[in-house]
Design an enzyme around this catalytic site. Structure first.
Site, mmCIF file in Angstrom:
data_model
loop_
_atom_site.group_PDB
_atom_site.id
_atom_site.type_symbol
_atom_site.label_atom_id
_atom_site.label_comp_id
_atom_site.label_asym_id
_atom_site.label_seq_id
_atom_site.Cartn_x
_atom_site.Cartn_y
_atom_site.Cartn_z
ATOM 1 N N CYS A 53 30.471 41.212 45.484
ATOM 2 C CA CYS A 53 31.371 40.384 46.299
ATOM 3 C C CYS A 53 32.183 39.506 45.348
ATOM 4 O O CYS A 53 32.514 39.939 44.250
ATOM 5 C CB CYS A 53 30.573 39.556 47.310
ATOM 6 S SG CYS A 53 29.391 38.428 46.552
ATOM 7 N N HIS A 54 32.487 38.293 45.738
ATOM 8 C CA HIS A 54 33.252 37.404 44.863
ATOM 9 C C HIS A 54 32.328 36.633 43.924
ATOM 10 O O HIS A 54 32.541 36.593 42.722
ATOM 11 C CB HIS A 54 34.107 36.425 45.689
ATOM 12 C CG HIS A 54 34.846 35.441 44.832
ATOM 13 N ND1 HIS A 54 35.934 35.789 44.070
ATOM 14 C CD2 HIS A 54 34.611 34.130 44.584
ATOM 15 C CE1 HIS A 54 36.354 34.726 43.404
ATOM 16 N NE2 HIS A 54 35.563 33.706 43.690
#
Length: 113
Positions: free
Chosen positions: A74-75
């Site tokens: 993800c981030h």
């Protein structure tokens, strides 16, 4: 005392993730669990987008081969951990948690738009 079940989740560094991608090729599916907007702004080449917080993640992963290997990111690492846990609970056997895309970029690995 019963034997402790081993987790199907392995947390990997960007270098380990890149090595897995090189070694496993198409046998490893890379899943970007961010929003479609984040995915469009830049992602790891070849990754598929399955937004873990978009409401459809459970139904999207249900159609996947649970015996194959998957790497999620993800981030920052929060959503990839959520996704890996959800996949483990659904019976997936090999899950690599790459964590955040920012660490991948910081380590000098490329992304594509």
């Amino acid at each position: 005392m019963p034997a402790q079940a081993t987790s199907p989740i392995t947390v990997v560094t960007p270098a380990e993730g890149a090595a897995l991608m090189d070694q496993m090729g198409s046998a490893l599916t890379v899943i970007d669990v961010r929003t479609p907007e984040e995915f469009a702004a830049g992602h790891i080449a070849g990754a598929v987008n399955m937004d873990v917080e978009g409401g459809q993640f459970t139904s999207m992963i249900a159609g996947l081969d649970h015996s194959q290997a998957y790497m999620v990111y993800c981030h920052s690492g929060r959503r990839s951990a959520m996704a890996a846990q959800a996949m483990a609970q659904d019976g997936f056997t090999t899950i690599y948690d790459l964590g955040g895309l920012q660490a991948w970029v910081d380590a000098g690995y490329p992304i594509t738009a």
